[in-house]
Design a protein around this motif. Structure first.
Motif, PDB file in Angstrom:
ATOM      1  N   VAL A   1       2.867  74.019  60.831  1.00 44.26           N
ATOM      2  CA  VAL A   1       2.606  74.520  59.752  1.00 44.26           C
ATOM      3  C   VAL A   1       2.966  73.892  58.577  1.00 44.26           C
ATOM      4  O   VAL A   1       3.954  73.033  58.375  1.00 44.26           O
ATOM      5  CB  VAL A   1       3.109  76.043  59.522  1.00 44.26           C
ATOM      6  N   TYR A   2       2.357  73.981  57.218  1.00 41.80           N
ATOM      7  CA  TYR A   2       2.804  73.423  56.139  1.00 41.80           C
ATOM      8  C   TYR A   2       2.915  74.386  55.094  1.00 41.80           C
ATOM      9  O   TYR A   2       2.466  75.516  55.165  1.00 41.80           O
ATOM     10  CB  TYR A   2       1.759  72.499  55.721  1.00 41.80           C
ATOM     11  N   PHE A   3       4.138  74.164  54.373  1.00 51.08           N
ATOM     12  CA  PHE A   3       4.252  75.145  53.148  1.00 51.08           C
ATOM     13  C   PHE A   3       3.503  74.684  52.050  1.00 51.08           C
ATOM     14  O   PHE A   3       3.911  73.525  51.537  1.00 51.08           O
ATOM     15  CB  PHE A   3       5.862  74.943  52.690  1.00 51.08           C
ATOM     16  N   GLY A   4       2.832  75.585  51.362  1.00 52.10           N
ATOM     17  CA  GLY A   4       2.103  75.174  50.291  1.00 52.10           C
ATOM     18  C   GLY A   4       2.607  75.734  48.856  1.00 52.10           C
ATOM     19  O   GLY A   4       2.172  76.840  48.552  1.00 52.10           O
ATOM     20  N   ALA A   5       3.659  74.907  48.222  1.00 54.57           N
ATOM     21  CA  ALA A   5       4.355  75.572  47.178  1.00 54.57           C
ATOM     22  C   ALA A   5       3.361  75.944  45.983  1.00 54.57           C
ATOM     23  O   ALA A   5       3.616  76.812  45.345  1.00 54.57           O
ATOM     24  CB  ALA A   5       5.423  74.635  46.716  1.00 54.57           C
ATOM     25  N   GLU A   6       2.197  74.976  45.680  1.00 56.80           N
ATOM     26  CA  GLU A   6       1.546  75.045  44.592  1.00 56.80           C
ATOM     27  C   GLU A   6       0.809  76.590  44.373  1.00 56.80           C
ATOM     28  O   GLU A   6       0.789  77.253  43.706  1.00 56.80           O
ATOM     29  CB  GLU A   6       0.615  73.973  44.170  1.00 56.80           C
ATOM     30  N   ASP A   7      -0.052  76.695  45.885  1.00 57.59           N
ATOM     31  CA  ASP A   7      -0.637  78.171  45.945  1.00 57.59           C
ATOM     32  C   ASP A   7       0.509  79.258  45.907  1.00 57.59           C
ATOM     33  O   ASP A   7       0.227  80.160  45.264  1.00 57.59           O
ATOM     34  CB  ASP A   7      -1.250  78.170  47.202  1.00 57.59           C
ATOM     35  N   PHE A   8       1.635  78.901  46.564  1.00 56.72           N
ATOM     36  CA  PHE A   8       2.592  80.279  46.616  1.00 56.72           C
ATOM     37  C   PHE A   8       2.866  80.661  45.058  1.00 56.72           C
ATOM     38  O   PHE A   8       3.079  81.586  44.806  1.00 56.72           O
ATOM     39  CB  PHE A   8       4.101  79.902  47.252  1.00 56.72           C
ATOM     40  N   ALA A   9       3.517  79.457  44.379  1.00 53.93           N
ATOM     41  CA  ALA A   9       3.945  79.545  42.963  1.00 53.93           C
ATOM     42  C   ALA A   9       2.797  80.362  42.003  1.00 53.93           C
ATOM     43  O   ALA A   9       3.238  80.953  41.154  1.00 53.93           O
ATOM     44  CB  ALA A   9       4.295  78.164  42.392  1.00 53.93           C
ATOM     45  N   ALA A  10       1.473  79.666  42.388  1.00 50.67           N
ATOM     46  CA  ALA A  10       0.488  80.377  41.427  1.00 50.67           C
ATOM     47  C   ALA A  10       0.363  81.767  41.685  1.00 50.67           C
ATOM     48  O   ALA A  10       0.140  82.757  40.949  1.00 50.67           O
ATOM     49  CB  ALA A  10      -0.789  79.502  41.681  1.00 50.67           C
TER      50      ALA A  10
ATOM     51  N   GLN B   1       5.881  70.710  51.380  1.00 51.88           N
ATOM     52  CA  GLN B   1       5.083  70.941  50.207  1.00 51.88           C
ATOM     53  C   GLN B   1       4.568  69.620  49.436  1.00 51.88           C
ATOM     54  O   GLN B   1       5.339  68.607  49.767  1.00 51.88           O
ATOM     55  CB  GLN B   1       5.648  71.615  49.215  1.00 51.88           C
ATOM     56  N   ALA B   2       3.491  69.607  48.719  1.00 57.60           N
ATOM     57  CA  ALA B   2       2.897  68.326  48.118  1.00 57.60           C
ATOM     58  C   ALA B   2       3.490  68.197  46.734  1.00 57.60           C
ATOM     59  O   ALA B   2       4.361  69.188  46.290  1.00 57.60           O
ATOM     60  CB  ALA B   2       1.525  68.810  47.696  1.00 57.60           C
ATOM     61  N   VAL B   3       3.555  67.023  46.591  1.00 59.13           N
ATOM     62  CA  VAL B   3       4.046  66.547  44.989  1.00 59.13           C
ATOM     63  C   VAL B   3       2.762  66.176  44.160  1.00 59.13           C
ATOM     64  O   VAL B   3       2.269  65.048  44.745  1.00 59.13           O
ATOM     65  CB  VAL B   3       5.108  65.702  44.931  1.00 59.13           C
ATOM     66  N   THR B   4       2.402  66.971  43.033  1.00 58.68           N
ATOM     67  CA  THR B   4       1.078  66.830  42.674  1.00 58.68           C
ATOM     68  C   THR B   4       1.328  65.527  41.470  1.00 58.68           C
ATOM     69  O   THR B   4       0.098  65.269  40.901  1.00 58.68           O
ATOM     70  CB  THR B   4       0.516  68.121  42.190  1.00 58.68           C
ATOM     71  N   ASP B   5       2.452  65.170  41.180  1.00 55.54           N
ATOM     72  CA  ASP B   5       2.386  64.097  40.132  1.00 55.54           C
ATOM     73  C   ASP B   5       1.971  63.097  40.496  1.00 55.54           C
ATOM     74  O   ASP B   5       2.511  62.241  41.472  1.00 55.54           O
ATOM     75  CB  ASP B   5       3.890  63.864  39.715  1.00 55.54           C
TER      76      ASP B   5
ATOM     77  N   LEU C   1      12.902  77.627  46.951  1.00 56.67           N
ATOM     78  CA  LEU C   1      13.863  77.408  47.828  1.00 56.67           C
ATOM     79  C   LEU C   1      13.694  78.516  49.029  1.00 56.67           C
ATOM     80  O   LEU C   1      13.793  78.147  49.910  1.00 56.67           O
ATOM     81  CB  LEU C   1      15.132  77.148  47.495  1.00 56.67           C
ATOM     82  N   TYR C   2      13.638  79.534  48.425  1.00 51.03           N
ATOM     83  CA  TYR C   2      13.765  80.942  49.381  1.00 51.03           C
ATOM     84  C   TYR C   2      12.377  80.839  50.483  1.00 51.03           C
ATOM     85  O   TYR C   2      12.599  80.669  51.509  1.00 51.03           O
ATOM     86  CB  TYR C   2      13.491  82.191  48.606  1.00 51.03           C
ATOM     87  N   ALA C   3      11.389  80.624  49.530  1.00 52.23           N
ATOM     88  CA  ALA C   3      10.177  80.423  50.385  1.00 52.23           C
ATOM     89  C   ALA C   3      10.146  79.039  51.323  1.00 52.23           C
ATOM     90  O   ALA C   3       9.937  79.266  52.435  1.00 52.23           O
ATOM     91  CB  ALA C   3       8.898  80.583  49.582  1.00 52.23           C
ATOM     92  N   ARG C   4      10.431  78.087  50.743  1.00 52.48           N
ATOM     93  CA  ARG C   4      10.563  76.729  51.344  1.00 52.48           C
ATOM     94  C   ARG C   4      11.405  76.855  52.670  1.00 52.48           C
ATOM     95  O   ARG C   4      11.279  76.168  53.693  1.00 52.48           O
ATOM     96  CB  ARG C   4      10.680  75.878  50.443  1.00 52.48           C
ATOM     97  N   SER C   5      12.580  77.587  52.426  1.00 55.57           N
ATOM     98  CA  SER C   5      13.419  77.590  53.687  1.00 55.57           C
ATOM     99  C   SER C   5      13.047  78.447  54.622  1.00 55.57           C
ATOM    100  O   SER C   5      13.093  78.464  55.805  1.00 55.57           O
ATOM    101  CB  SER C   5      14.802  78.325  52.940  1.00 55.57           C
ATOM    102  N   GLN C   6      12.139  79.710  54.237  1.00 53.28           N
ATOM    103  CA  GLN C   6      11.801  80.524  55.192  1.00 53.28           C
ATOM    104  C   GLN C   6      10.813  80.027  55.981  1.00 53.28           C
ATOM    105  O   GLN C   6      10.788  80.378  57.321  1.00 53.28           O
ATOM    106  CB  GLN C   6      11.453  82.052  54.574  1.00 53.28           C
ATOM    107  N   VAL C   7       9.657  79.429  55.549  1.00 52.56           N
ATOM    108  CA  VAL C   7       8.867  78.817  56.413  1.00 52.56           C
ATOM    109  C   VAL C   7       9.539  77.705  57.103  1.00 52.56           C
ATOM    110  O   VAL C   7       8.860  77.785  58.485  1.00 52.56           O
ATOM    111  CB  VAL C   7       7.781  78.031  55.534  1.00 52.56           C
ATOM    112  N   VAL C   8      10.307  76.906  56.857  1.00 56.64           N
ATOM    113  CA  VAL C   8      10.838  75.820  57.771  1.00 56.64           C
ATOM    114  C   VAL C   8      11.632  76.585  58.820  1.00 56.64           C
ATOM    115  O   VAL C   8      11.668  76.230  60.013  1.00 56.64           O
ATOM    116  CB  VAL C   8      11.573  74.644  57.293  1.00 56.64           C
TER     117      VAL C   8
END
Lengths: 289, 289, 289
Positions: C149-158, C192-196, C172-179
């Motif tokens: 599984v991957y954690f998609g931080a951008e979608d989650f934060a949106a 998660q991705a880094v979009t910069d 951090l909470y979500a990223r921790s729960q997924v891993v």
């Protein structure tokens, strides 16, 4: 009240003999990680003598035995050996399921009843695996004999395949979930170890962060950490003085019909009063530093 | 939309009378922590007059009453008194079980129906205990009349026996769980209070962190915090300008058959577009700062 | 082992053709966010040719297809098209319910069985919504064909309406729960991705934080990120050397009957040994940097 949970290997009588030199709130004779596999059987046989000798030394804190993890071949034999001694309780590492507490709870409820003790024996659980962290809330309330849990960050991070940092954000979720589970069940929460041997400053900082989260004590893997933990989990003298001033100011305010007051730059109502009362109560039990 | 949830004690008519001076999105007449125990009964009796007088003042936001916690002797009497007024809703602190919402929900569904209102009354819940945080996801979706929850960090930390810091890592788990629970249920999430009276910078920083997590407003325990909260939870002018440029660039890209674009140094696709659209929509509702 | 999960839009044959230039562990032909709505049907039709052409290029990693989210009108048609190709698996975004895995799992268990493959096809899931994060533990163990599984931080934060920061405490909470969910299920966790676009330093730092949490790879939205991810998720040469020394010191200690040793300033027992062994094993698979 366990500010310091101090471990020494069960197969090292030389180290166990030093327990009386350090004023821990709870001592642990460790059959698990501290004792290598080849030495476990002999360490178990030596347990009765170790406990008897430490009992004779009148330790100031609880004396317990950490058994091997519930999934191991040693678990039941270790429990049997621990309960055959006069130890105050057992430490069960890597708890994952409430059922794993059953054998120890059974002994406390049945065997100990026929040979009554002043204080019932206690169980201290280790929450230090992924499964344990996920089930933390349920584990903490699973048995009335479970009086405390510790969070084992090293084991948890090893199973996660993660890496430890000084700040510890990588275990913040797990460390938070365990202390919340413990507090929800009304039991004692003991914070993670610091394995750096000479870094007392790191130990102090880590203890401060643990205390912020609500932990009331810390695993000590080195003798010198015991006194630091005892101090770190006592309130500071200026905290206690502030708390006393706050309580008095609040008393005056309430008498004047106010429920919220402006006290030394903070807006104070019920929750901050409650925290101040906890601080004073804690200072009365363990002194201030 | 509740950027500012502004509390004043129910037993302080002098403070309640100042509500009209501050443009809060939601005002709370507080029978709970703000009113000391000995004054609660009288404050409850005075509620009808307080609400009537504030209604006459044409407040720009919702007017609500915070009742005492569900476990207290005052709960049902407070609700009764609150629903007898023309208040827009009730604030129920220390929510832990869905059933605790029942009495208020019952009144809304039944009593209010016989005396219809323009808008149905709302319930705002406080999640500020260990039990509440553990059950946050379930609590937030427990009743359709629950339109918002706030996270009460001071009460939570007091029950945990923890200590607050400016950065707030000690409540990050709980603060995250509450906002996730609220968003999952599609209700409004209101961030923790800042009790430092003169530290507006701390309030702003804390509001920024709350906004990063997804909170859309903040508890205000001081009048001066109302305007700061309203501003902090409005998008900044440069954010809005950036969002508009992004949306336009994305529109052009999609027309050219692209779903991912390199925009001002970032790789943009669906999620970032969605956030930009939220920013613009929010600015249209509350203005930019 | 997926250190780099590298995406390119399904409607951009020019970009797909560049896959062979970058040594990703897993390539993703993206029908979802990378492909704009109006181009989705045509991109789906072109999928067979894209996969065939990339197969001919002998990519060093897995070749997969990201379908549109389970709730979309495209989901089943996308799966059908993906399974009609010789791709190694499918990537299913925005997973929220175990049942959403069923159609893909059904194809793997049934259709593929009649046309056996060297390796069974795999499913990689995206956990990137509020509902997905809440259900992360259950989702990760929902189906044996779900290997990562991957954690998609951008979608989650949106969806949270939050704002991203470089440090990332807001997820951090979500990223921790997924891993934690992934590790509990024994599957691969991708960060998660880094979009910069031009900020390689940020990508490296973010990868380091992901690795601390236990993630073993990273979403790559730009070709240049692939090599950085591959490197970031390999152990450093000095880490490997330290681990080898630790393992040897521990071997000597255990032979001498010690289960806990003082090693280069740290108190070492089981968990730290286990981490050292993981490091060496990982270096043997992916090399050191």
């Amino acid at each position: 009240m366990i500010r310091s949970l101090f471990f020494a290997p069960a197969n090292r009588p030389d180290l166990l003999a030093k327990f009386p030199r350090f004023a821990a709130d709870c001592y642990v004779i460790d059959l698990e990680d501290g004792t290598p596999p080849a030495a476990k059987a002999q360490a178990r046989s030596a347990l009765a003598a170790s406990v008897a000798s430490l009992r004779a030394a009148n330790l100031p804190g609880l004396l317990t035995v950490r058994v091997n993890e519930p999934g191991s071949e040693h678990y039941l034999a270790d429990l049997e050996a621990a309960f055959a001694t006069d130890a105050d309780g057992v430490v069960i590492p890597k708890l994952e399921h409430p059922a794993q507490l059953f054998p120890a709870a059974h002994w406390i409820r049945n065997r100990d009843r026929t040979a009554p003790r002043k204080q019932p024996r206690c169980i201290i659980g280790g929450i230090e695996s992924i499964g344990g962290v996920i089930e933390a809330v349920n584990l903490c309330r699973a048995d009335p004999n479970l009086v405390a849990v510790y969070f084992g960050a090293e084991d948890f991070a090893a199973e996660m395949g993660g890496r430890r940092t000084a700040l510890g954000n990588e275990v913040l979720y797990a460390r938070s979930q365990v202390v919340i589970g413990a507090k929800a069940a009304g039991i004692t929460a003991i914070d993670q170890a610091v394995t750096d041997i000479r870094d007392d400053a790191l130990f102090r900082e880590d203890a401060a962060r643990g205390r912020e989260l609500g932990y009331v004590g810390k695993i000590c893997v080195l003798p010198r950490q015991v006194a630091i933990a005892n101090e770190a989990f006592a309130p500071a003298a200026d905290e206690v003085a502030y708390a006393r001033r706050l309580i008095e100011a609040y008393r005056v305010a309430v008498a004047a019909g106010k429920g919220t007051i402006d006290f030394e730059g903070k807006m104070i109502d019920g929750p901050l009063l409650k925290r101040a009362e906890q601080t004073v109560k804690r200072a009365e039990r363990v002194g201030a530093r």
